[in-house]
Scaffold this motif. Structure first.
Motif, PDB file in Angstrom:
ATOM      1  N   GLU A   6       2.031   8.053  -8.470  1.00 21.92           N
ATOM      2  CA  GLU A   6       1.901   7.341  -9.747  1.00 21.92           C
ATOM      3  C   GLU A   6       3.226   6.712 -10.167  1.00 21.92           C
ATOM      4  O   GLU A   6       3.253   5.583 -10.662  1.00 21.92           O
ATOM      5  CB  GLU A   6       1.369   8.282 -10.815  1.00 21.92           C
ATOM      6  N   PHE A   7       4.340   7.432  -9.993  1.00 20.52           N
ATOM      7  CA  PHE A   7       5.661   6.890 -10.311  1.00 20.52           C
ATOM      8  C   PHE A   7       5.946   5.645  -9.472  1.00 20.52           C
ATOM      9  O   PHE A   7       6.341   4.602  -9.990  1.00 20.52           O
ATOM     10  CB  PHE A   7       6.741   7.954 -10.057  1.00 20.52           C
ATOM     11  N   THR A   8       5.710   5.767  -8.184  1.00 20.89           N
ATOM     12  CA  THR A   8       5.971   4.659  -7.264  1.00 20.89           C
ATOM     13  C   THR A   8       5.105   3.456  -7.616  1.00 20.89           C
ATOM     14  O   THR A   8       5.597   2.321  -7.670  1.00 20.89           O
ATOM     15  CB  THR A   8       5.719   5.106  -5.813  1.00 20.89           C
ATOM     16  N   GLU A   9       3.837   3.692  -7.870  1.00 24.79           N
ATOM     17  CA  GLU A   9       2.930   2.606  -8.222  1.00 24.79           C
ATOM     18  C   GLU A   9       3.396   1.900  -9.503  1.00 24.79           C
ATOM     19  O   GLU A   9       3.441   0.675  -9.560  1.00 24.79           O
ATOM     20  CB  GLU A   9       1.511   3.134  -8.416  1.00 24.79           C
TER      21      GLU A   9
ATOM     22  N   THR B  82      15.229   7.002  -6.922  1.00 21.17           N
ATOM     23  CA  THR B  82      15.248   6.433  -8.266  1.00 21.17           C
ATOM     24  C   THR B  82      14.531   5.086  -8.254  1.00 21.17           C
ATOM     25  O   THR B  82      14.255   4.520  -7.192  1.00 21.17           O
ATOM     26  CB  THR B  82      16.688   6.210  -8.751  1.00 21.17           C
ATOM     27  N   GLN B  83      14.270   4.564  -9.437  1.00 24.29           N
ATOM     28  CA  GLN B  83      13.666   3.237  -9.546  1.00 24.29           C
ATOM     29  C   GLN B  83      14.541   2.201  -8.859  1.00 24.29           C
ATOM     30  O   GLN B  83      14.047   1.344  -8.138  1.00 24.29           O
ATOM     31  CB  GLN B  83      13.477   2.860 -11.013  1.00 24.29           C
TER      32      GLN B  83
ATOM     33  N   LEU C  27       0.863  -1.176   0.000  1.00 23.55           N
ATOM     34  CA  LEU C  27       0.000   0.000   0.000  1.00 23.55           C
ATOM     35  C   LEU C  27       0.898   1.223   0.000  1.00 23.55           C
ATOM     36  O   LEU C  27       1.686   1.418   0.931  1.00 23.55           O
ATOM     37  CB  LEU C  27      -0.932   0.017   1.217  1.00 23.55           C
ATOM     38  N   VAL C  28       0.787   2.035  -1.047  1.00 20.52           N
ATOM     39  CA  VAL C  28       1.557   3.274  -1.181  1.00 20.52           C
ATOM     40  C   VAL C  28       0.661   4.425  -0.758  1.00 20.52           C
ATOM     41  O   VAL C  28      -0.413   4.618  -1.329  1.00 20.52           O
ATOM     42  CB  VAL C  28       2.027   3.479  -2.642  1.00 20.52           C
ATOM     43  N   VAL C  29       1.111   5.183   0.240  1.00 23.11           N
ATOM     44  CA  VAL C  29       0.335   6.329   0.733  1.00 23.11           C
ATOM     45  C   VAL C  29       1.173   7.578   0.511  1.00 23.11           C
ATOM     46  O   VAL C  29       2.197   7.780   1.172  1.00 23.11           O
ATOM     47  CB  VAL C  29      -0.030   6.168   2.221  1.00 23.11           C
TER      48      VAL C  29
END
Length: 163
Positions: free
Chosen positions: A43-46, A135-136, A33-35
């Motif tokens: 959006e980038f993280t997801e 970064t990724q 779960l990204v909060v």
């Protein structure tokens, strides 16, 4: 006039970089779960986490995150910004989530200066943090590191960060 020069990356290099993720670094279907209140960062993280094979849900604030956690019955990792809108900080969210799901792993993120989060040069015991912008590769490595740690003991809630 300001001129900025960036190295060019060919599509073959991008494809090769995506293929170079080892199975140990890739998601094994774990749920995250990204909060995050910043739409672009969320959006980038997801996108990065989904590309790695994780099941990802997102929320923009603490109350919505708790609703999602209830609907999902918990997740493997709560990845939350320290500063959130809506009257509930990332720390408040994490404390409440850990109260309900003691085995939940936590990863905090913040864009604030590192010194405002770290006490006397170190994090509180058991607190995992990744500083924005990340970064990724940083995200992939840190998420895998936190997920690979042994689950917290029952009743081990109480990770703290400054308010």
């Amino acid at each position: 006039t300001v001129k900025m020069y960036f190295p060019r990356l060919s599509s073959a290099e991008v494809s090769e970089a995506k293929d170079s993720v080892s199975p140990a670094e890739a998601g094994a279907g774990e749920s995250i779960l990204v909060v995050e209140d910043n739409d672009d960062v969320r959006e980038f993280t997801e996108r990065v986490l989904r590309d790695l094979g994780y099941r990802v849900s997102t929320a923009a604030d603490g109350p919505r995150a708790l609703e999602l956690l209830e609907q999902l019955g918990g997740v493997d990792l709560l990845f939350t910004d320290v500063g959130l809108p809506g009257g509930m900080s990332g720390r408040d969210l994490a404390n409440e989530a850990k109260r309900r799901w003691a085995a939940l792993r936590l990863l905090y993120t913040t864009g604030y200066a590192r010194n405002s989060i770290i006490h006397h040069g170190r994090l509180d015991p058991g607190v995992e943090l990744i500083i924005k912008p990340f970064t990724q590769a940083n995200l992939r490595a840190k998420v895998r590191q936190v997920l690979d740690q042994s689950a917290p003991a029952e009743g081990a809630a109480g990770e703290t960060l400054p308010a």
